[in-house]
Motif scaffolding. Structure first.
Motif, PDB file in Angstrom:
ATOM      1  N   UNK A   3      33.584  36.429  35.422  1.00 15.41           N
ATOM      2  CA  UNK A   3      33.349  35.510  34.315  1.00 15.41           C
ATOM      3  C   UNK A   3      34.609  35.419  33.470  1.00 15.41           C
ATOM      4  N   UNK A   4      35.124  34.185  33.257  1.00 16.40           N
ATOM      5  CA  UNK A   4      36.384  34.044  32.529  1.00 16.40           C
ATOM      6  C   UNK A   4      36.194  34.219  31.030  1.00 16.40           C
ATOM      7  N   UNK A  27      41.993  41.464  35.247  1.00 16.07           N
ATOM      8  CA  UNK A  27      41.120  42.302  36.069  1.00 16.07           C
ATOM      9  C   UNK A  27      41.957  42.835  37.230  1.00 16.07           C
ATOM     10  N   UNK A  28      41.911  44.128  37.435  1.00 11.45           N
ATOM     11  CA  UNK A  28      42.729  44.750  38.459  1.00 11.45           C
ATOM     12  C   UNK A  28      42.503  44.098  39.824  1.00 11.45           C
ATOM     13  N   UNK A  29      43.597  43.774  40.481  1.00 11.17           N
ATOM     14  CA  UNK A  29      43.624  43.199  41.829  1.00 11.17           C
ATOM     15  C   UNK A  29      43.174  41.730  41.889  1.00 11.17           C
ATOM     16  N   UNK A  30      42.939  41.105  40.737  1.00 10.32           N
ATOM     17  CA  UNK A  30      42.617  39.682  40.736  1.00 10.32           C
ATOM     18  C   UNK A  30      43.825  38.891  40.238  1.00 10.32           C
ATOM     19  N   UNK A  31      43.950  37.640  40.657  1.00  9.43           N
ATOM     20  CA  UNK A  31      45.118  36.846  40.232  1.00  9.43           C
ATOM     21  C   UNK A  31      45.068  36.552  38.740  1.00  9.43           C
ATOM     22  N   UNK A  32      46.244  36.350  38.167  1.00  7.69           N
ATOM     23  CA  UNK A  32      46.300  36.042  36.734  1.00  7.69           C
ATOM     24  C   UNK A  32      45.662  34.692  36.446  1.00  7.69           C
ATOM     25  N   UNK A  33      45.839  33.730  37.342  1.00  9.61           N
ATOM     26  CA  UNK A  33      45.149  32.444  37.234  1.00  9.61           C
ATOM     27  C   UNK A  33      44.336  32.262  38.508  1.00  9.61           C
ATOM     28  N   UNK A  34      43.028  32.504  38.453  1.00  7.50           N
ATOM     29  CA  UNK A  34      42.205  32.402  39.667  1.00  7.50           C
ATOM     30  C   UNK A  34      42.323  31.029  40.309  1.00  7.50           C
ATOM     31  N   UNK A  35      42.216  31.006  41.614  1.00  3.97           N
ATOM     32  CA  UNK A  35      42.322  29.754  42.346  1.00  3.97           C
ATOM     33  C   UNK A  35      41.157  28.830  42.083  1.00  3.97           C
ATOM     34  N   UNK A  36      41.266  27.565  42.528  1.00  2.00           N
ATOM     35  CA  UNK A  36      40.202  26.597  42.274  1.00  2.00           C
ATOM     36  C   UNK A  36      38.892  26.994  42.935  1.00  2.00           C
ATOM     37  N   UNK A  37      37.808  26.744  42.231  1.00  2.00           N
ATOM     38  CA  UNK A  37      36.472  27.028  42.744  1.00  2.00           C
ATOM     39  C   UNK A  37      35.889  25.735  43.296  1.00  2.00           C
ATOM     40  N   UNK A  38      35.712  25.680  44.616  1.00  2.00           N
ATOM     41  CA  UNK A  38      35.139  24.508  45.266  1.00  2.00           C
ATOM     42  C   UNK A  38      33.646  24.759  45.481  1.00  2.00           C
ATOM     43  N   UNK A  39      32.831  24.105  44.676  1.00  2.00           N
ATOM     44  CA  UNK A  39      31.389  24.340  44.789  1.00  2.00           C
ATOM     45  C   UNK A  39      30.629  23.144  44.239  1.00  2.00           C
ATOM     46  N   UNK A  40      29.725  22.608  45.044  1.00  2.00           N
ATOM     47  CA  UNK A  40      28.810  21.590  44.547  1.00  2.00           C
ATOM     48  C   UNK A  40      27.597  22.231  43.900  1.00  2.00           C
ATOM     49  N   UNK A  41      27.219  23.419  44.377  1.00  3.43           N
ATOM     50  CA  UNK A  41      26.111  24.144  43.763  1.00  3.43           C
ATOM     51  C   UNK A  41      26.425  25.634  43.761  1.00  3.43           C
ATOM     52  N   UNK A  42      25.649  26.379  42.994  1.00  2.72           N
ATOM     53  CA  UNK A  42      25.853  27.813  42.812  1.00  2.72           C
ATOM     54  C   UNK A  42      24.524  28.535  43.084  1.00  2.72           C
ATOM     55  N   UNK A  43      24.596  29.798  43.444  1.00  2.00           N
ATOM     56  CA  UNK A  43      23.364  30.571  43.581  1.00  2.00           C
ATOM     57  C   UNK A  43      22.596  30.527  42.263  1.00  2.00           C
ATOM     58  N   UNK A  44      21.317  30.194  42.346  1.00  7.33           N
ATOM     59  CA  UNK A  44      20.572  29.942  41.120  1.00  7.33           C
ATOM     60  C   UNK A  44      19.109  30.377  41.247  1.00  7.33           C
ATOM     61  N   UNK A  45      18.854  31.665  41.441  1.00  2.31           N
ATOM     62  CA  UNK A  45      17.450  32.117  41.484  1.00  2.31           C
ATOM     63  C   UNK A  45      16.825  32.089  40.091  1.00  2.31           C
ATOM     64  N   UNK A  57      28.148  19.286  36.450  1.00  2.71           N
ATOM     65  CA  UNK A  57      27.968  19.712  35.061  1.00  2.71           C
ATOM     66  C   UNK A  57      29.065  20.650  34.579  1.00  2.71           C
ATOM     67  N   UNK A  58      29.375  21.666  35.378  1.00  2.00           N
ATOM     68  CA  UNK A  58      30.354  22.674  34.980  1.00  2.00           C
ATOM     69  C   UNK A  58      31.025  23.244  36.217  1.00  2.00           C
ATOM     70  N   UNK A  59      32.207  23.780  36.017  1.00  2.00           N
ATOM     71  CA  UNK A  59      32.948  24.433  37.092  1.00  2.00           C
ATOM     72  C   UNK A  59      33.846  25.489  36.453  1.00  2.00           C
ATOM     73  N   UNK A  60      33.938  26.694  37.024  1.00  2.00           N
ATOM     74  CA  UNK A  60      34.771  27.734  36.407  1.00  2.00           C
ATOM     75  C   UNK A  60      36.239  27.329  36.263  1.00  2.00           C
ATOM     76  N   UNK A  61      36.740  26.510  37.175  1.00  2.00           N
ATOM     77  CA  UNK A  61      38.134  26.066  37.064  1.00  2.00           C
ATOM     78  C   UNK A  61      38.311  25.131  35.885  1.00  2.00           C
ATOM     79  N   UNK A  62      37.329  24.264  35.649  1.00  2.00           N
ATOM     80  CA  UNK A  62      37.384  23.426  34.444  1.00  2.00           C
ATOM     81  C   UNK A  62      37.370  24.293  33.194  1.00  2.00           C
ATOM     82  N   UNK A  63      36.526  25.319  33.203  1.00  2.00           N
ATOM     83  CA  UNK A  63      36.363  26.150  32.011  1.00  2.00           C
ATOM     84  C   UNK A  63      37.698  26.713  31.549  1.00  2.00           C
TER      85      UNK A  63
END
Length: 383
Positions: A3-4, A27-45, A57-63
């Protein structure tokens, strides 16, 4: 992707802010600028209570990008929201069509971006009264009474006139109108409309904000939660959303905005001075020239004067010869890129400019080379 969370920026100048704006907490071992998130939908239980549910509606890369732009447009200010769009015109349309209803009146600049007449026709088709006045001389004040929204474009494109944002915003608010400023030409490193009293700062990120001429993007930044909620709803309805790759490229490009803006503004001034001193009278416009009629107001509200210079050659034929003769400057539309471009603006038919009017976007080349190229082209095209 984690979560950004917002990363606290150290106090400092535009360069520090541009390099670090919108980055998530390390976050250790994660990139300083995370790559683009390609997703039309997300896990949503279960119930949809999380931030990311569906790709329209939303995308982590937009955020991350929206947070970055907000930090540049209104550094240190809480309660400011930014929304990104598929293009500058998508952002422009989102404000106008989300805030105006049939029977409302809006004031547009009569000398603004050449797509505004198309917007005017559509607004009028929906029953909105559209008034226009030039940018220079704060002339929009004369037609402001009873308007729901004042749309400002300063510096204006392509004429480079400037109006007093603080004064217009104050008087518009006193008369019950919202104020939106097209900040495309200035960028947040040139001026911050929200600090000057505007309700919305709107821009095409296609131009100098990203600076490489390789993506289309727009954004709206505002501090009024209700007004921005309407803009967000419009984006959802119309679906004018950026792709995650474009959003990621834009965020990556922000890191060099300060360097590009500094170099391009200095280069633009050098070119403007050379054109001003040319033996022919070229009607040079650049807000950074102390002799420019826009300079007194621009110097009070702008920190950098942008990369666009305009001037007029005597005829269409001369202008086309000049453009053909240039070697370092591409004949192309748009502006703000690291490679210099120029065009005879009248070829599009939407601007009230002479046939020989040239809009030049000054890039990041060596200033001596640019000035020499322009002077040579002026000389050779005169024959």
């Amino acid at each position: 992707m984690s979560d950004p969370g917002p990363q606290g920026l150290p106090s400092g100048g535009d360069g520090t802010r541009a390099v670090r704006a919108g980055l998530p907490e390390p976050v250790k071992y994660e990139p300083t600028l995370p790559g683009p998130v390609f997703a039309a939908h997300f896990h949503l239980p279960g119930e949809p209570t999380g931030p990311y549910t569906y790709g329209r509606d939303e995308n982590p890369t937009w955020t991350l990008l929206e947070r970055a732009v907000g930090e540049l447009e209104a550094p240190g200010e809480d309660g400011v929201e930014t929304l990104v769009f598929a293009s500058g015109m998508a952002a422009v349309s989102s404000v106008l069509f989300s805030q105006l209803r049939s029977g409302d009146a809006v004031v547009l600049p009569g000398d603004g971006y050449q797509a505004l007449p198309l917007v005017r026709a559509q607004l009028e088709a929906y029953g909105v009264e559209v008034r226009t006045a030039p940018t220079g001389g704060n002339a929009q004040l004369d037609v402001l009474d009873g308007a729901k929204l004042l749309w400002i474009e300063t510096p204006s494109n392509p004429g480079l006139d400037v109006c007093d944002i603080r004064r217009l915003a104050s008087e518009a608010h006193a008369r019950g109108a919202l104020v939106a400023v097209d900040n495309t030409l200035a960028t947040p490193l040139g001026q911050r409309p929200l600090e000057l009293g505007a309700d919305f700062s709107v821009a095409s990120g296609t131009k100098q904000l990203t600076g490489h001429g390789d993506l289309l993007l727009g954004y709206v930044t505002g501090r009024d939660a209700e007004a921005m909620s309407a803009v967000r709803r419009w984006r959802k309805i119309v679906g004018a959303i950026p792709g995650p790759m474009e959003a990621w490229l834009a965020h990556r490009s922000l890191a060099t905005l300060h360097l590009r803006a500094e170099r391009q503004s200095a280069n633009a001034l050098a070119v403007a001075e050379a054109l001003r001193d040319w033996p022919e009278e070229l009607g040079v416009r650049y807000p950074g020239l102390p002799t420019d009629p826009s300079h007194p107001i621009a110097s009070k509200q702008m920190r950098r004067y942008g990369c666009v210079v305009s001037f007029t050659l005597p005829t269409r034929t001369r202008a086309e010869r000049f453009l053909d003769t240039l070697r370092l400057v591409d004949d192309a539309t748009s502006f703000g890129g690291v490679r210099s471009t120029a065009e005879r603006r009248g070829r599009w038919g939407g601007d009230a400019v002479p046939e020989g009017f040239i809009r030049m976007s000054v890039g990041a080349e060596d200033p001596e080379d640019l000035v020499a190229d322009v002077q040579r082209a002026l000389d050779e095209s005169a024959g």
